[in-house]
Design an enzyme around this catalytic site. Structure first.
Site, PDB file in Angstrom:
ATOM      1  N   ASP A  65     -16.010 -43.067  47.713  1.00 38.95           N
ATOM      2  CA  ASP A  65     -17.031 -42.802  48.731  1.00 38.95           C
ATOM      3  C   ASP A  65     -16.642 -41.573  49.543  1.00 38.95           C
ATOM      4  O   ASP A  65     -16.202 -41.654  50.670  1.00 38.95           O
ATOM      5  CB  ASP A  65     -17.237 -44.021  49.631  1.00 38.95           C
ATOM      6  CG  ASP A  65     -15.931 -44.547  50.201  1.00 38.95           C
ATOM      7  OD1 ASP A  65     -14.861 -44.165  49.698  1.00 38.95           O
ATOM      8  OD2 ASP A  65     -15.978 -45.329  51.152  1.00 38.95           O
ATOM      9  N   ASP A  99     -11.521 -43.560  55.518  1.00 41.03           N
ATOM     10  CA  ASP A  99     -10.579 -42.753  56.288  1.00 41.03           C
ATOM     11  C   ASP A  99     -11.209 -42.224  57.578  1.00 41.03           C
ATOM     12  O   ASP A  99     -10.509 -42.027  58.569  1.00 41.03           O
ATOM     13  CB  ASP A  99     -10.046 -41.590  55.447  1.00 41.03           C
ATOM     14  CG  ASP A  99      -9.166 -42.069  54.310  1.00 41.03           C
ATOM     15  OD1 ASP A  99      -8.681 -43.213  54.376  1.00 41.03           O
ATOM     16  OD2 ASP A  99      -8.969 -41.310  53.346  1.00 41.03           O
TER      17      ASP A  99
END
Length: 141
Positions: A65, A99
């Protein structure tokens, strides 16, 4: 954390960090099983549930992603020393959604650190008591 009276900012930041960690865990655990391998050189889109199976086993998948945000994509002028005539992309890095949440949580923790201390002092004056699903706030003033 809420029952123990942690600061709201801290709870939100912890939720961001946990959500990002869970997202990375899901990527690594399952994406290799259900997607075919994509190739950046060919720029193909990965197919879900390919006939030959996924590209990796359980816990061996890649993070998929990803975000790519080229704000400026241009060629530098020839007169520039060293880099003249080269392709230039501002904000070229690619990063993944999980992240982003982890980084956001950590950055907010750093920014609101003093606010957390203030909230913690306020919450120390209030004790939370939970009895059989009935929540009562007792002031120790």
């Amino acid at each position: 954390m809420i029952r123990e009276g942690y600061a709201k900012v801290f709870v939100i930041c912890a939720a961001f960090i946990y959500a990002g960690a869970l997202g990375n865990l899901i990527d690594g655990a399952f994406y290799g099983l259900i997607f075919e391998k994509s190739d950046p050189a060919v720029q193909n889109v990965a197919e879900i549930f390919p006939s030959g199976g996924g590209y990796a086993g359980f816990l061996n998948g890649n993070v998929v992603d990803m975000w790519f945000l080229p704000i400026i994509d241009t060629r530098l002028p020839e007169w520039m020393p060293f880099w003249g005539g080269n392709q230039f992309t501002f904000f070229d890095p690619v990063f993944n959604t999980a992240d982003v949440w982890i980084s956001t949580g950590v950055i907010l923790l750093l920014i609101f650190q003093s606010q957390q201390k203030k909230d913690q002092k306020i919450s120390e004056n209030k004790k939370l008591k939970y009895t059989e699903g009935n929540r009562k706030i007792i002031n120790n003033d």
